[in-house]
Design a protein around this motif. Structure first.
Motif, PDB file in Angstrom:
ATOM      1  N   UNK A  29       1.081  -1.569   0.145  1.00  0.00           N
ATOM      2  CA  UNK A  29      -0.193  -0.106  -0.371  1.00  0.00           C
ATOM      3  C   UNK A  29       0.543   1.263   0.526  1.00  0.00           C
ATOM      4  N   UNK A  30       2.300   0.884   0.589  1.00  0.00           N
ATOM      5  CA  UNK A  30       2.771   2.210   0.594  1.00  0.00           C
ATOM      6  C   UNK A  30       4.461   1.661  -0.231  1.00  0.00           C
ATOM      7  N   UNK A  31       5.114   2.651  -0.268  1.00  0.00           N
ATOM      8  CA  UNK A  31       6.632   2.927  -0.698  1.00  0.00           C
ATOM      9  C   UNK A  31       7.215   3.287  -0.072  1.00  0.00           C
ATOM     10  N   UNK A  32       7.039   4.755   0.567  1.00  0.00           N
ATOM     11  CA  UNK A  32       8.298   5.676   1.089  1.00  0.00           C
ATOM     12  C   UNK A  32       7.092   5.823   2.223  1.00  0.00           C
ATOM     13  N   UNK A  33       7.278   6.524   3.655  1.00  0.00           N
ATOM     14  CA  UNK A  33       7.517   7.206   5.227  1.00  0.00           C
ATOM     15  C   UNK A  33       5.923   7.743   5.066  1.00  0.00           C
ATOM     16  N   UNK A  34       6.627   8.787   3.656  1.00  0.00           N
ATOM     17  CA  UNK A  34       4.979   9.884   3.403  1.00  0.00           C
ATOM     18  C   UNK A  34       3.820   9.095   3.338  1.00  0.00           C
ATOM     19  N   UNK A  35       4.089   8.089   1.857  1.00  0.00           N
ATOM     20  CA  UNK A  35       2.514   7.714   1.792  1.00  0.00           C
ATOM     21  C   UNK A  35       1.661   6.814   2.947  1.00  0.00           C
ATOM     22  N   UNK A  36       3.152   5.553   3.529  1.00  0.00           N
ATOM     23  CA  UNK A  36       2.462   5.214   5.015  1.00  0.00           C
ATOM     24  C   UNK A  36       1.310   5.556   6.269  1.00  0.00           C
ATOM     25  N   UNK A  37       1.948   7.142   6.096  1.00  0.00           N
ATOM     26  CA  UNK A  37       1.288   8.092   7.360  1.00  0.00           C
ATOM     27  C   UNK A  37       0.571   8.305   6.568  1.00  0.00           C
ATOM     28  N   UNK A  38       0.300   8.536   5.677  1.00  0.00           N
ATOM     29  CA  UNK A  38      -1.422   8.677   4.592  1.00  0.00           C
ATOM     30  C   UNK A  38      -2.235   7.651   5.231  1.00  0.00           C
ATOM     31  N   UNK A  39      -1.768   6.085   4.869  1.00  0.00           N
ATOM     32  CA  UNK A  39      -2.254   5.147   4.911  1.00  0.00           C
ATOM     33  C   UNK A  39      -2.453   5.107   6.264  1.00  0.00           C
ATOM     34  N   UNK A  40      -2.272   5.579   6.834  1.00  0.00           N
ATOM     35  CA  UNK A  40      -1.857   5.258   8.360  1.00  0.00           C
ATOM     36  C   UNK A  40      -2.856   6.162   9.396  1.00  0.00           C
ATOM     37  N   UNK A  41      -2.829   6.760   8.961  1.00  0.00           N
ATOM     38  CA  UNK A  41      -4.275   8.235   8.872  1.00  0.00           C
ATOM     39  C   UNK A  41      -5.847   8.119   8.366  1.00  0.00           C
ATOM     40  N   UNK A  42      -6.420   7.206   7.161  1.00  0.00           N
ATOM     41  CA  UNK A  42      -6.936   6.222   6.652  1.00  0.00           C
ATOM     42  C   UNK A  42      -7.699   4.911   7.381  1.00  0.00           C
ATOM     43  N   UNK A  43      -6.666   4.704   8.295  1.00  0.00           N
ATOM     44  CA  UNK A  43      -7.161   4.171   8.600  1.00  0.00           C
ATOM     45  C   UNK A  43      -7.284   4.343   9.582  1.00  0.00           C
TER      46      UNK A  43
END
Length: 281
Positions: A29-43
């Motif tokens: 779902x993510x390749x970098x820390x910025x995208x991963x943070x956004x995915x975490x916030x969605x969750x």
């Protein structure tokens, strides 16, 4: 039922994912820390942890009316609820880069900075906006905070007045051909061939919430992860699920809720009642 910031905090306590990149890379779902943070916030808001991709996408669709991009604020809007702006920084004291968009006290549907997709996502005129800021170092989420724009930054007129005053000053320069633009200015036909143009852009930035609210909260650097949230009392009273969070704080010593007073961003001489919610592990 509309998801809100109280739900997100409850879900965070239940799912404190700090190995962000590993967690979301493992789920493709993510390749970098910025995208991963956004995915975490969605969750956090959708409570879509540990779902297969099909069920997760459906849950996210039920929770959000809009998911944005890096070009226009906000990053997300909750259905009939608040807007969300996610920012990642790499060092604890770094400022937030807002680029061409000045800080948002609230989000308005007639703003020239938002996209048509955002404007048409649902029927709305204004939304409260949650700034969600994460400190991510070596792919690990060290600190996370959530604060409302109305508690964090001044009203829109404060910023727009400066923007348009500068814009008027730039466009008053004689002997230069200007064009219509939403930026501070655009100069056409700079060279003899008339093929070069100059864009004059504003690059906004703001101190991070930990620095702004250091008079009511200081991070415990000995902890692996810290979370901080500030909600003014009027906003707190709008939520019908605060009892759930209060009960959770009674049974979980890592979660704490305090009464505090915060400065009014438009007039720091005035103090406003608020709640400080912290979670440290």
């Amino acid at each position: 039922m509309t998801a809100n910031i109280i739900d997100a905090i409850v879900h965070l306590v239940e799912n404190p994912v700090t190995h962000l990149v590993n967690y979301y890379q493992g789920k493709n779902r993510a390749n970098n820390s910025g995208d991963a943070l956004e995915e975490y916030v969605k969750d956090l808001f959708a409570n879509s942890f540990d779902m297969d991709e099909k069920d997760r996408l459906r849950k996210i669709q039920e929770t959000f009316s809009y998911l944005g991009n890096n070009s226009n604020p906000p990053d997300a809007m909750l259905c009939d609820g608040d807007a969300i702006e996610v920012k990642k920084i790499e060092t604890p004291n770094a400022a937030l880069a807002l680029n061409s968009s000045y800080p948002k006290h609230k989000l308005y549907s007639d703003s020239e900075m938002i996209s048509n997709a955002c404007r048409d996502a649902e029927e709305w005129k204004e939304k409260d906006i949650i700034y969600t800021v994460g400190v991510v170092k070596d792919n690990e989420l060290k600190h996370l905070c959530m604060v409302y724009g109305m508690d964090y930054c001044a009203s829109e007129k404060c910023y727009s007045r400066i923007k348009y005053r500068i814009k008027e000053g730039v466009e008053s320069i004689h002997g230069v051909e200007f064009a219509e633009t939403h930026e501070l200015g655009r100069v056409n036909r700079v060279d003899p061939l008339g093929i070069t143009y100059l864009r004059v852009r504003g690059m906004w930035g703001i101190e991070n919430p930990w620095s702004v609210f250091n008079y009511v909260y200081s991070r415990n650097t000995q902890k692996n992860f810290t979370f901080m949230c500030i909600i003014n009392e009027n906003k707190w009273d709008e939520f019908d699920n605060t009892d759930l969070l209060i009960e959770m704080a009674y049974s979980n010593k890592a979660l704490n809720i305090q009464y505090i007073e915060i400065k009014n961003p438009d007039n720091p001489a005035q103090l406003q009642d608020a709640r400080l919610i912290t979670y440290e592990i």
